[in-house]
Structure formats: C-alpha cells, structure tokens
Design a protein around this motif. Structure first.
Motif, PDB file in Angstrom:
ATOM      1  N   ARG A 145       0.838  -1.210   0.000  1.00 20.78           N
ATOM      2  CA  ARG A 145       0.000   0.000   0.000  1.00 20.78           C
ATOM      3  C   ARG A 145       0.869   1.254   0.000  1.00 20.78           C
ATOM      4  NH1 ARG A 145      -5.334  -0.979   0.835  1.00 20.78           N
ATOM      5  NH2 ARG A 145      -5.898  -3.041   1.709  1.00 20.78           N
ATOM      6  N   LEU A 181       2.478   1.774  -3.465  1.00 24.65           N
ATOM      7  CA  LEU A 181       1.531   2.274  -4.457  1.00 24.65           C
ATOM      8  C   LEU A 181       1.175   3.735  -4.208  1.00 24.65           C
ATOM      9  CD1 LEU A 181      -0.882  -0.795  -4.765  1.00 24.65           C
ATOM     10  CD2 LEU A 181       0.748   0.020  -6.479  1.00 24.65           C
ATOM     11  N   HIS A 182       1.162   4.103  -2.948  1.00 29.94           N
ATOM     12  CA  HIS A 182       0.805   5.480  -2.589  1.00 29.94           C
ATOM     13  C   HIS A 182       1.941   6.452  -2.892  1.00 29.94           C
ATOM     14  CE1 HIS A 182      -1.118   8.765  -0.428  1.00 29.94           C
ATOM     15  NE2 HIS A 182       0.015   8.963   0.227  1.00 29.94           N
ATOM     16  N   ASP A 240       4.696   5.816  -8.787  1.00 28.69           N
ATOM     17  CA  ASP A 240       3.988   5.257  -9.924  1.00 28.69           C
ATOM     18  C   ASP A 240       4.769   4.069 -10.461  1.00 28.69           C
ATOM     19  OD1 ASP A 240       3.105   8.554 -11.048  1.00 28.69           O
ATOM     20  OD2 ASP A 240       1.869   7.100  -9.957  1.00 28.69           O
ATOM     21  N   LEU A 297      -4.348  -3.820  -5.240  1.00 27.21           N
ATOM     22  CA  LEU A 297      -4.260  -3.043  -6.482  1.00 27.21           C
ATOM     23  C   LEU A 297      -5.647  -2.568  -6.925  1.00 27.21           C
ATOM     24  CD1 LEU A 297      -2.791  -1.965  -8.971  1.00 27.21           C
ATOM     25  CD2 LEU A 297      -3.009  -4.245  -9.994  1.00 27.21           C
ATOM     26  N   GLU A 321      -8.189  -1.927  -5.159  1.00 30.03           N
ATOM     27  CA  GLU A 321      -8.692  -0.879  -4.262  1.00 30.03           C
ATOM     28  C   GLU A 321      -8.181   0.504  -4.651  1.00 30.03           C
ATOM     29  OE1 GLU A 321      -9.076  -3.794  -0.319  1.00 30.03           O
ATOM     30  OE2 GLU A 321      -7.598  -2.166  -0.367  1.00 30.03           O
ATOM     31  N   THR A 322      -7.046   0.560  -5.350  1.00 30.34           N
ATOM     32  CA  THR A 322      -6.505   1.863  -5.764  1.00 30.34           C
ATOM     33  C   THR A 322      -7.140   2.377  -7.058  1.00 30.34           C
ATOM     34  OG1 THR A 322      -4.724   0.911  -7.118  1.00 30.34           O
ATOM     35  CG2 THR A 322      -4.294   1.180  -4.755  1.00 30.34           C
ATOM     36  N   ASN A 323      -7.913   1.483  -7.735  1.00 29.86           N
ATOM     37  CA  ASN A 323      -8.528   1.851  -9.017  1.00 29.86           C
ATOM     38  C   ASN A 323      -7.492   2.280 -10.055  1.00 29.86           C
ATOM     39  OD1 ASN A 323     -11.260   1.410  -8.274  1.00 29.86           O
ATOM     40  ND2 ASN A 323     -11.275   3.365  -7.174  1.00 29.86           N
ATOM     41  N   ARG A 324      -6.305   1.702  -9.959  1.00 33.43           N
ATOM     42  CA  ARG A 324      -5.245   2.010 -10.916  1.00 33.43           C
ATOM     43  C   ARG A 324      -5.057   0.815 -11.850  1.00 33.43           C
ATOM     44  NH1 ARG A 324      -0.426   4.087  -7.124  1.00 33.43           N
ATOM     45  NH2 ARG A 324       0.617   4.393  -9.136  1.00 33.43           N
TER      46      ARG A 324
END
Length: 471
Positions: free
Chosen positions: A43, A46-47, A50, A72, A74-77
């Motif tokens: 987490r 990812l935060h 990039d 992944l 949950e980040t909508n990326r």
C-alpha cells in the motif's frame, strides 16, 4: 521503444527478486524496482510512487498474489499484474487471471518474463487508449486506426470476394503472421483449419446479405498459444473506397475452451463414479438372491435396446439404464429366506416381496439425481389396466420409462430359470407379452421389444457396459 521500466516486486525472497531484476534488465536497461512482501508495504509503495508493472509471487508466508490483486484493485489504478511462481497449478492460474492477473511466469523460466511484461504493457496501453476514446466520444480517423492496430482482438477487412484486405497488428501477432503482405488479397478462409473453412464461407455469404454472422473456429497457425476463436462478421457501410466490404472480429477464446474441456472431463469422472457406485449397489442386491443373480444387469441391457428402438434421447436412456440396474434395490429389506425360497410364496410372503417397489422408492427418493430414478423404481410393477402395484396406476399415470422397464423386467424373468419353474422358451415369452399388449403392457413398447428380440437379442452378449454412455 521505451528503455525504462518501474517494477514493483511482491516477493518474500530477496534472492528471487534479484534474479527477476536481472531478467528485466535484459530488456530494460533503465530499471527502477522495489521489493515488498506485506500488504502494508505494498500500500505504501503504491501510494508513494507510480509503477509500470507489478510482479507478485503466488504464495508468501503473510501475503499472496490474490491479496496483492485486491490491494491493487482498491486503488482503481490500471497497472499490469503478472504472477511469478515456482510452482503454478493451471486451475490456480486461471482463477488469478479471472481476478485480474494478466499473465503468469514460472520462476524456472524467467526468460519469458521480459516478453510477458512487454505484452502486458502493450495491453495496458490499449486499455488506456480505449478509455481515452470513450471519454472524447470520437477521435480522428488516425486515432481510431491506432486503437484497432493495438487491439488484442484480430480485426480483418474482407472484400466482397472473400479476400483479405487488412488485418490489424494485434491480429497478426496472435495469428502468428510474420508478414501481413504475404496474406493480402488471399482468401480469408485460409486462416482457419480445413474442417472450419465451410463455416467461414457460410458466414461470409450471410454477412454479404446484411445479416449478422457468427461462428467459432480453430486457426491454421497461431501465436502465443491462441487456438480457438469466436468470430463475428458484419457488413461495413459503403464508402468511396470500398463497397460490400466486411469487418471480421475474431476474439481469442482458447482459455475458455480449455476450461470447458476441463469441466467436461470432470463431469465424465463424476458420471463414471456414479455408474460404478450403482453397479456395486446392483451387485450387492443380487448377492442376497442367488437365484436372480444378474437379473438387473440383463434387464438394463434390454431396456437400452428397447429405448433406442423407440427413439428416446440419450439422456433419457441414461436415466432408464441406471434405474434398471437397481430397480430391485428395495429387496435389500426383504428377509433372505423369502427371497431364496424355492417353492411358491404364501400370500404374506408375496406381500413382502411386493413391498420392494415402495422400499426402493423410500431409499432413493431423497437422492439428488438428474433422472427420476426413484419414481421409475416405484412404478416398474404398475400395469396399464390398473392391475399392478403398489399404487394401481393406469394408462398415462405411468411414465414411458416405467412402461419400458415393466416389459423388459417381465421378458427377462420369464426367459430365466427359477427354482420353482424352468425358463420359458422365447416363443412363449413373445406370446405372453403380445397377449398383454395394450392391456397390462404398453403396445408401442411391446412392438419395440419384439423388434429387439427379432434381432436375436442375447441377454448375456447384448448387455450394455457402464462406459458406453448408454447412447
């Protein structure tokens, strides 16, 4: 060609991560990577940064690939996700791909990693371009062509003569075509194996009439393990440059077909287990009554032949076969001394024997089978004129399967030796069932049975095996 790559590695082994980095640097000299092995670390990574790609071990002591996919999502990326594992079970790989993994690579085959990452990056770019096209509604013709070229579907344009005018780059790659120029102006149907070319020609003819056309086929030569394709052909609107052209979109459904094959194999194994269980049950019943040993097996062979004569569908014949194999299962509750008694039975004893229909029904009524086997067993001694037992059903109240079993059961019993009588000659057996035709026994079933007997049916030689699918 982009020579830089930012890779987030989810792995509990620093050594494995180092080997993975080495494999990636063979393609991307400018590699930036970071290793994490817990949900919290992933987490944070990812935060804070990039990433171009995420590569995850399948199973770790406190984390796994499924958990990494969840984080992944949950980040909508939209970041390509590849599973890298020492041991990968096909079913596990399929499940992870359902959850969003793009590919999987074994740790002992890291030479595949760079091509796999490159392919996933291309697919991610395709998805990004598609989202951009949807947001802007309409793009220029050049941008639309770029979308088609990078599509992971095989997109072709066919002229009114069935010749290939165009195929996108993604389609060329998936079809295993090194030079598309070698295939232009050749019959499009040549891309499909010979057994499917008739379907392709038929689909073109239908589409040229302006109708929707669809078929599934196996390609002649394919790349990346793609074999099965789902193809849709539509007629393109006329333009200055072309008239009567067709658009063919072929989607790779190889993975789906393989999953369907696995399911069919699993179903076949379950059916075989069911058949073997029923066979054991049948033999157990007949062990208690040595005078009728093999009766159920022989009856099952005759019912299958009668049912085929009458044109019953394979699935109904299967249920009838299974029911016949255990139609006397209720006798398991009847005292052995009654079953093996050589002389005539008393009224009380015969009443006990008659109870086997209801006892068999009680045993099987709660078993979840795809055929009405319990009802078949319950009614196999019912007669059309209401003289049967245990319910005294008449006419259409008795299923066709029960009518067939009633005739086969009677024919086998009369033609077999019993302690209290000799076996009847087949001539007399025929006379007996013909005499009851339309009375106690169904006329059509008797006719079919006579035709089977006319073919010199032999109870011992013509018994159908458990593995013949009853068809």
């Amino acid at each position: 060609m982009n020579e830089s790559l930012r890779a987030l590695i989810v792995d509990d082994s620093p050594r494995d991560a180092m080997m993975l980095e080495r494999a990636l640097r063979s393609r991307w000299a400018d590699l930036v990577s970071s290793r994490v092995d817990t949900e919290e670390e992933m987490r944070n990574a990812l935060h804070s940064d990039d990433w171009d790609v995420i590569i995850s071990d399948e199973v770790m002591p406190v984390f796994d690939a499924a958990g990494a996919l969840r984080v992944l999502h949950e980040t909508n990326r939209d970041i390509p996700f590849i599973v890298c594992s020492g041991v990968m079970v096909t079913q596990d790989a399929i499940e992870l791909m359902k959850q969003g993994a793009g590919d999987f690579v074994r740790k002992d085959d890291l030479a595949r990693m760079a091509p796999a990452v490159e392919r996933e990056l291309q697919q991610a770019e395709t998805r990004r371009q598609r989202r951009q096209a949807e947001e802007s509604l309409r793009e220029s013709e050049a941008f639309n062509r770029a979308i088609i070229e990078s599509s992971q579907d095989c997109i072709s344009v066919i002229d009114s003569e069935g010749l290939l005018n165009y195929m996108n780059v993604g389609g060329q790659h998936l079809m295993g075509i090194p030079r598309i120029q070698d295939y232009l102006d050749r019959p499009w149907v040549e891309f499909w194996q010979e057994g499917y070319q008739f379907l392709a020609r038929q689909a073109i003819t239908t589409a040229l009439k302006g109708e929707f056309s669809h078929f599934q086929a196996v390609a002649m030569n394919t790349g990346e393990g793609s074999e099965w394709w789902d193809v849709v052909i539509t007629r393109l609107p006329p333009s200055r440059n072309r008239s009567g052209s067709l658009l063919a979109v072929a989607r790779d459904i190889t993975l789906t077909k393989r999953m369907e094959q696995e399911q069919r194999q699993q179903d076949a194994r379950l059916q075989e287990a069911l058949l073997q269980t029923i066979a054991v049950t049948a033999r157990t019943i007949e062990k208690r009554d040595p005078f009728t040993a093999g009766h159920q097996q022989r009856v099952s062979g005759l019912v299958v032949r009668i049912a085929r004569q009458m044109g019953l569908k394979t699935d109904r014949i299967t249920g009838l076969k299974l029911g016949a194999l255990i139609h006397d299962i209720g006798k398991i509750s009847i005292p052995s001394e009654v079953l093996v008694r050589p002389g005539e039975l008393t009224d009380t004893e015969f009443s006990l024997v008659k109870d086997h229909c209801e006892l068999g029904y009680d045993i099987l009524k709660d078993v979840d089978l795809p055929w009405p086997v319990a009802d078949l067993i319950y009614h196999h001694h019912e007669r059309l004129d209401g003289s049967g037992y245990p319910q005294g059903l008449k006419g259409d109240q008795i299923s066709m399967e029960a009518r067939i079993l009633a005739v086969a059961d009677m024919v086998e019993a009369m033609s077999s030796h019993r302690p209290y009588r000799h076996a009847f000659e087949m001539t007399r057996v025929r006379e007996e069932i013909i005499n009851q035709q339309g009375k106690q026994l169904d006329g059509d079933v008797v006719d079919a049975c006579i035709r089977v007997l006319d073919e010199e049916f032999d109870f011992d030689k013509d018994d159908t095996s458990l593995s013949d699918n009853f068809g």
